[in-house]
Design an enzyme around this catalytic site. Structure first.
Site, PDB file in Angstrom:
ATOM      1  N   CYS A 196      37.034 -28.134  -8.512  1.00  0.00           N
ATOM      2  CA  CYS A 196      36.295 -29.581  -8.796  1.00  0.00           C
ATOM      3  C   CYS A 196      37.350 -30.698  -8.316  1.00  0.00           C
ATOM      4  O   CYS A 196      36.904 -30.339  -6.965  1.00  0.00           O
ATOM      5  CB  CYS A 196      36.326 -29.517  -9.852  1.00  0.00           C
TER       6      CYS A 196
ATOM      7  N   ASP B 246      25.126 -27.266  -9.956  1.00  0.00           N
ATOM      8  CA  ASP B 246      26.208 -27.698 -10.291  1.00  0.00           C
ATOM      9  C   ASP B 246      25.842 -29.487 -10.208  1.00  0.00           C
ATOM     10  O   ASP B 246      25.540 -29.493  -9.084  1.00  0.00           O
ATOM     11  CB  ASP B 246      27.695 -27.825  -9.432  1.00  0.00           C
TER      12      ASP B 246
ATOM     13  N   HIS C  25      28.568 -25.934 -12.754  1.00  0.00           N
ATOM     14  CA  HIS C  25      30.345 -25.682 -12.095  1.00  0.00           C
ATOM     15  C   HIS C  25      30.917 -25.419 -13.436  1.00  0.00           C
ATOM     16  O   HIS C  25      30.792 -25.602 -13.944  1.00  0.00           O
ATOM     17  CB  HIS C  25      29.875 -27.641 -12.467  1.00  0.00           C
TER      18      HIS C  25
END
Length: 247
Positions: free
Chosen positions: A125, A183, A214
């Site tokens: 991330c 995502d 994600h």
């Protein structure tokens, strides 16, 4: 390999940065991986990821990415309050300050008596972005970037000429990008912009898109895909073994 865990506080221009060290419980020197967390800092899933990599013969260093914005030891929850605080921290911290953190981390990894001096970076991330950003440092030989956010959008605090995508041509090591096709944080058009920049700059890179949402690496919550996570650890270990164990 069995591992040991300890903490180390590093001095940066913006204050003390607490780092969590995971390393083999064995004599000798090992390559280092700077493992950048998501916005929630050193959570239990991040610790388990770091331990997994360390058990394959690496010194893994997990910094508190927002050390200047929180008391030492702050861990944010995987809830709305944690997400709000973490995102606010993300928008407040300039990329230049992250660069200074990386410089301190690389210096530490090159000087510690249990490290070989070879340094890579890995992250998820926000941490995927910071691992990519770390590859701008000439001594970072390899970066494994999992669903790196905000590279394509130029959204983090920095002048346009200092944005991460703009500076891709400075990367000297190898970068491995991993993306989830489902995502929403890095949609197809965002991935395409990054891919096109890879082509135009001619950097040394690998590219992998998987059917995942994600945060599929995070082993808490409904997003976790254990089968894919295992594959990514295997990919990362092979990647770093090739690039960091070389003489």
């Amino acid at each position: 390999m069995q591992i040991i865990q300890e903490t180390k506080d590093l001095t940066t221009p913006t204050g003390t940065m607490r780092c969590y060290i995971y390393r083999p419980n064995a004599t000798g020197r090992f390559p280092a991986i700077i493992f950048y967390s998501e916005i929630f800092q050193h959570t239990a899933p991040i610790g388990r990821s770091a331990a997994t990599m360390a058990s394959h013969g690496f010194v893994v260093v997990v910094p508190e990415v927002f050390h200047e914005l929180n008391p030492i030891g702050t861990v944010l929850g995987y809830d709305d309050a944690g997400k709000e605080k973490g995102n606010n921290d993300k928008w407040q911290k300039p990329l230049a300050d992250h660069d200074q953190d990386t410089k301190a981390l690389v210096n530490y990894c090159q000087q510690a008596d249990y490290c070989t001096g070879n340094v890579g970076a890995m992250g998820v991330c926000l941490g995927g972005h910071l691992a990519y950003r770390a590859a701008l440092h000439p001594d970072v030989k390899a970066a494994f970037c999992l669903y790196a956010t905000d590279i394509h959008s130029h959204a983090l605090p920095a002048p346009e000429q200092e944005q991460s995508l703009t500076r891709m041509n400075e990367i000297q090591g190898e970068v491995f990008f991993v993306w989830g096709k489902q995502d929403p944080h890095v949609p197809q058009e965002g991935r395409l912009a990054i891919y096109q920049q890879c082509l135009s700059t001619g950097i040394n890179y690998q590219w992998l898109e998987v059917n995942a949402v994600h945060a599929f690496m995070r082993d808490e919550g409904e997003r976790y895909d254990g089968a894919l996570a295992l594959q990514m650890y295997q990919q990362a270990v092979a990647f770093f073994q090739r690039l960091l164990f070389a003489v």
